[in-house]
Every structure is written in structure tokens, then in C-alpha cells.
Design a protein around this motif. Structure first.
Motif, mmCIF file in Angstrom:
data_model
loop_
_atom_site.group_PDB
_atom_site.id
_atom_site.type_symbol
_atom_site.label_atom_id
_atom_site.label_comp_id
_atom_site.label_asym_id
_atom_site.label_seq_id
_atom_site.Cartn_x
_atom_site.Cartn_y
_atom_site.Cartn_z
ATOM 1 N N LEU A 2 -5.917 36.329 27.397
ATOM 2 C CA LEU A 2 -5.421 37.366 26.505
ATOM 3 C C LEU A 2 -4.531 38.326 27.292
ATOM 4 O O LEU A 2 -5.001 39.168 28.044
ATOM 5 C CB LEU A 2 -6.597 38.116 25.878
ATOM 6 C CG LEU A 2 -6.239 39.089 24.768
ATOM 7 C CD1 LEU A 2 -5.569 38.374 23.613
ATOM 8 C CD2 LEU A 2 -7.477 39.807 24.288
ATOM 9 N N THR A 3 -3.246 38.164 27.097
ATOM 10 C CA THR A 3 -2.275 39.031 27.766
ATOM 11 C C THR A 3 -1.954 40.214 26.852
ATOM 12 O O THR A 3 -2.201 40.158 25.646
ATOM 13 C CB THR A 3 -0.995 38.254 28.097
ATOM 14 O OG1 THR A 3 -0.404 37.824 26.866
ATOM 15 C CG2 THR A 3 -1.301 37.038 28.973
ATOM 16 N N PRO A 4 -1.395 41.257 27.421
ATOM 17 C CA PRO A 4 -0.992 42.392 26.570
ATOM 18 C C PRO A 4 0.026 41.988 25.497
ATOM 19 O O PRO A 4 -0.017 42.497 24.374
ATOM 20 C CB PRO A 4 -0.387 43.386 27.562
ATOM 21 C CG PRO A 4 -1.031 43.077 28.863
ATOM 22 C CD PRO A 4 -1.261 41.590 28.852
ATOM 23 N N THR A 7 -1.848 40.294 22.673
ATOM 24 C CA THR A 7 -2.598 41.290 21.916
ATOM 25 C C THR A 7 -1.682 42.061 20.973
ATOM 26 O O THR A 7 -2.011 42.259 19.803
ATOM 27 C CB THR A 7 -3.296 42.270 22.878
ATOM 28 O OG1 THR A 7 -4.102 41.533 23.786
ATOM 29 C CG2 THR A 7 -4.150 43.261 22.117
ATOM 30 N N VAL A 8 -0.529 42.456 21.476
ATOM 31 C CA VAL A 8 0.430 43.187 20.647
ATOM 32 C C VAL A 8 0.917 42.304 19.500
ATOM 33 O O VAL A 8 1.056 42.769 18.361
ATOM 34 C CB VAL A 8 1.613 43.696 21.507
ATOM 35 C CG1 VAL A 8 2.745 44.198 20.638
ATOM 36 C CG2 VAL A 8 1.136 44.782 22.444
ATOM 37 N N ALA A 9 1.146 41.031 19.763
ATOM 38 C CA ALA A 9 1.601 40.120 18.715
ATOM 39 C C ALA A 9 0.544 39.954 17.630
ATOM 40 O O ALA A 9 0.856 39.971 16.433
ATOM 41 C CB ALA A 9 1.959 38.768 19.325
ATOM 42 N N ILE A 10 -0.711 39.814 18.028
ATOM 43 C CA ILE A 10 -1.793 39.648 17.059
ATOM 44 C C ILE A 10 -1.948 40.904 16.209
ATOM 45 O O ILE A 10 -2.028 40.838 14.974
ATOM 46 C CB ILE A 10 -3.113 39.299 17.777
ATOM 47 C CG1 ILE A 10 -3.043 37.903 18.375
ATOM 48 C CG2 ILE A 10 -4.302 39.413 16.826
ATOM 49 C CD1 ILE A 10 -4.193 37.573 19.302
ATOM 50 N N VAL A 11 -1.980 42.056 16.851
ATOM 51 C CA VAL A 11 -2.176 43.315 16.126
ATOM 52 C C VAL A 11 -0.980 43.614 15.230
ATOM 53 O O VAL A 11 -1.141 44.045 14.080
ATOM 54 C CB VAL A 11 -2.455 44.472 17.110
ATOM 55 C CG1 VAL A 11 -2.433 45.816 16.398
ATOM 56 C CG2 VAL A 11 -3.780 44.258 17.810
#
Length: 90
Positions: A2-4, A7-11
Motif C-alpha cells: 500500500l503506497t501513498p 491510497t490516494v487513488a482508492i480514497v
């Protein structure tokens, strides 16, 4: 892993999807409320039920009308999130 960026893409995808769903439900209600408010201002009728009931009915109608699409969209979002989680774990 889980890269930043992941995470940003998922959120961001989740926030975008929820925003679209909320807009589908809220915008027709806002337009109905605006029409009722204009009617109340023109006729000087200040009944609270007259401003609440049409918005409620419009929102319920949109839930009935767009409920299948909302369910399908949320299901696709959750399936995508769980697939990405499975790829990130191993």
C-alpha cells in the motif's frame, strides 16, 4: 504494498463515487425546494409542511428511480476496493 499513491487513488475514487450518488439524490430535492420557495414567496404562504413534504417526496422518488443504479455503483466500488486490497496483500 500500500503506497501513498494507491491510497490516494482508492480514497479519491470513493469520494468521487459518493459525491455523484449524493448529487443524484440531493440536486432534484434542491430544485424542488427552490420551486416551492418561489411559490411560497409569490403567494405569501408560510407553511412549513409545504416546504418539507415536496422535498421529501422528491428524494424518496429519486431513491426509487435511481436505487438500482446506486446499488450497482456502490457494489462496483466495493468490489474494486476488495480486488485492489487482495492485490496489495499478496
Amino acid at each position: 504494498m500500500l503506497t501513498p499513491e494507491a491510497t490516494v487513488a482508492i480514497v479519491s475514487n470513493a469520494v468521487y463515487t459518493i459525491t455523484i450518488i449524493v448529487c443524484v439524490l440531493i440536486i432534484p430535492s434542491l430544485l424542488g425546494g427552490l420551486i416551492v420557495s418561489i411559490f411560497q414567496a409569490a403567494t405569501q404562504i408560510n407553511e412549513q409542511m409545504l416546504s418539507f413534504l415536496p422535498r421529501l417526496l422528491i428524494t424518496l422518488g429519486m431513491l426509487v428511480f435511481a436505487g438500482n443504479w446506486i446499488q450497482r455503483t456502490l457494489a462496483e466500488l466495493f468490489i474494486e476496493i476488495f480486488q485492489q486490497a487482495g492485490r496489495m496483500v499478496g
